[in-house]
Write a protein that holds these residues in place. Structure first.
Motif, PDB file in Angstrom:
ATOM      1  N   THR A 179      -7.441   1.621   3.705  1.00 58.18           N
ATOM      2  CA  THR A 179      -6.874   0.877   4.922  1.00 58.18           C
ATOM      3  C   THR A 179      -6.944   1.345   6.005  1.00 58.18           C
ATOM      4  N   LYS A 180      -6.824   0.500   7.076  1.00 61.21           N
ATOM      5  CA  LYS A 180      -6.773   0.921   8.359  1.00 61.21           C
ATOM      6  C   LYS A 180      -5.455   1.762   8.597  1.00 61.21           C
ATOM      7  N   GLU A 181      -4.210   1.158   7.990  1.00 62.14           N
ATOM      8  CA  GLU A 181      -3.046   1.954   8.171  1.00 62.14           C
ATOM      9  C   GLU A 181      -3.119   3.249   7.272  1.00 62.14           C
ATOM     10  N   GLU A 182      -3.550   3.228   6.429  1.00 56.05           N
ATOM     11  CA  GLU A 182      -3.822   4.469   5.510  1.00 56.05           C
ATOM     12  C   GLU A 182      -4.586   5.414   6.159  1.00 56.05           C
ATOM     13  N   ASN A 220      -2.199   8.646   1.606  1.00 60.15           N
ATOM     14  CA  ASN A 220      -1.211   7.911   0.877  1.00 60.15           C
ATOM     15  C   ASN A 220      -1.734   6.655   0.531  1.00 60.15           C
ATOM     16  N   ALA A 221      -3.234   6.806   0.216  1.00 64.70           N
ATOM     17  CA  ALA A 221      -3.993   5.484  -0.398  1.00 64.70           C
ATOM     18  C   ALA A 221      -3.444   4.987  -1.686  1.00 64.70           C
ATOM     19  N   ALA A 222      -3.459   3.663  -1.669  1.00 60.91           N
ATOM     20  CA  ALA A 222      -2.840   3.026  -2.790  1.00 60.91           C
ATOM     21  C   ALA A 222      -3.824   2.887  -3.930  1.00 60.91           C
ATOM     22  N   THR A 223      -5.094   2.803  -3.434  1.00 56.42           N
ATOM     23  CA  THR A 223      -6.053   1.982  -4.494  1.00 56.42           C
ATOM     24  C   THR A 223      -7.129   2.969  -4.338  1.00 56.42           C
ATOM     25  N   MET A 224      -7.590   3.570  -5.576  1.00 59.65           N
ATOM     26  CA  MET A 224      -8.682   4.367  -5.731  1.00 59.65           C
ATOM     27  C   MET A 224     -10.129   3.539  -5.196  1.00 59.65           C
ATOM     28  N   HIS A 257       0.847  -1.286  -0.055  1.00 57.37           N
ATOM     29  CA  HIS A 257      -0.060  -0.126  -0.144  1.00 57.37           C
ATOM     30  C   HIS A 257       0.978   1.052   0.078  1.00 57.37           C
ATOM     31  N   GLU A 258       2.093   1.282  -0.123  1.00 54.13           N
ATOM     32  CA  GLU A 258       2.810   2.371  -0.310  1.00 54.13           C
ATOM     33  C   GLU A 258       3.015   2.639  -1.835  1.00 54.13           C
ATOM     34  N   THR A 259       2.556   3.952  -2.265  1.00 54.79           N
ATOM     35  CA  THR A 259       2.716   4.404  -3.347  1.00 54.79           C
ATOM     36  C   THR A 259       4.217   4.821  -3.936  1.00 54.79           C
ATOM     37  N   LYS A 260       4.497   4.531  -5.156  1.00 53.42           N
ATOM     38  CA  LYS A 260       6.006   4.761  -5.871  1.00 53.42           C
ATOM     39  C   LYS A 260       6.240   6.273  -5.514  1.00 53.42           C
ATOM     40  N   CYS A 261       5.182   7.234  -5.788  1.00 57.65           N
ATOM     41  CA  CYS A 261       5.440   8.530  -5.685  1.00 57.65           C
ATOM     42  C   CYS A 261       5.871   9.251  -4.300  1.00 57.65           C
TER      43      CYS A 261
END
Length: 247
Positions: free
Chosen positions: A93-96, A85-89, A14-18
């Motif tokens: 997630t709880k962490e996000e 920093n959400a990974a998916t539209m 869930h970590e984006t590359k940007c």
């Protein structure tokens, strides 16, 4: 932020590359004037919407937006996703959620509502806007694809640049009739740079510059159109820009 109902990858990182640096929240009141942020309350707020897999999915996202008083397609939802920093539209997630809401110091709906003006103001910062624009590429693409499908690209460009780039309506027409079925990251990044640096009449466009072929073809297509049509559209676009409020 258009919500796509698609399955969340089970083992998705869930970590984006940007890599982005977010600013500190401005305009925060002294601690004596505001309630202390509560991680426990924030977690309970998350579970109000989360499914058994501890994810806020598309249907719950609709309810979240309704409670917040914001349409899912509003650009504010993209700004919020960037803060998380959400990974998916369509998914948080709880962490996000905990990471982003802690940064915003929001542990309830009312708290986040009070920050909506701040989130909107961030779009006026050119550096932050660039970060959000770049983040949107990985956020909205299907994770099994390297680029954006053209329908998604056009929708996101309309959301991000529709009221900021006078030539966007013409560029949208170009994409509609072009052979391109999608947009890669280099093309996506360069569209923003093009919108910021190239004059509406394209007079300062360097054909020998390092622009993607897609933009070379757009310039050729626009210049090949009848002058009367180009001038009419340009005038119409500029008038529209003066009348449209920022979203």
């Amino acid at each position: 932020m258009p919500v796509k109902k698609r399955k969340l990858p089970e083992a998705e990182n869930h970590e984006t590359k940007c890599k982005i640096t977010r600013p500190q929240i401005r305009g925060v009141k002294p601690i004596s004037e505001v309630k202390q942020f509560s991680s426990k309350k924030c977690l309970a707020w998350f579970h109000k919407y989360a499914d058994p897999d501890k994810v806020v999915g598309p249907e719950a996202m609709e309810k979240f937006c309704k409670d917040l008083g914001v349409e899912p397609e509003n650009i504010i939802m993209l700004v919020l996703a960037w803060h998380l920093n959400a990974a998916t539209m369509g998914y948080f997630t709880k962490e996000e959620w905990l990471r982003g809401m802690t940064g915003l110091q929001c542990d309830c709906t009312e708290g986040l509502q009070s920050k909506l003006d701040y989130l909107h103001s961030e779009l006026s910062d050119s550096t932050i806007f660039k970060n959000i624009y770049r983040y949107a590429f990985d956020f909205t693409r299907d994770k099994n694809q390297r680029g954006l499908d053209m329908d998604t690209a056009k929708s996101m460009l309309a959301l991000l640049l529709g009221k900021r780039w006078p030539l966007f309506p013409v560029f949208h027409q170009f994409l509609e009739q072009s052979k391109y079925k999608g947009m890669n990251k280099d093309q996506w990044y360069n569209v923003l740079e093009f919108s910021r640096t190239i004059n509406t009449d394209l007079s300062n466009y360097d054909e020998d510059g390092a622009w993607p072929v897609l933009l070379d073809e757009f310039v050729e297509w626009q210049k090949a159109r009848p002058a009367s049509l180009r001038h009419h559209n340009s005038k119409k676009e500029n008038e529209g820009e003066k009348q449209k409020p920022e979203t």
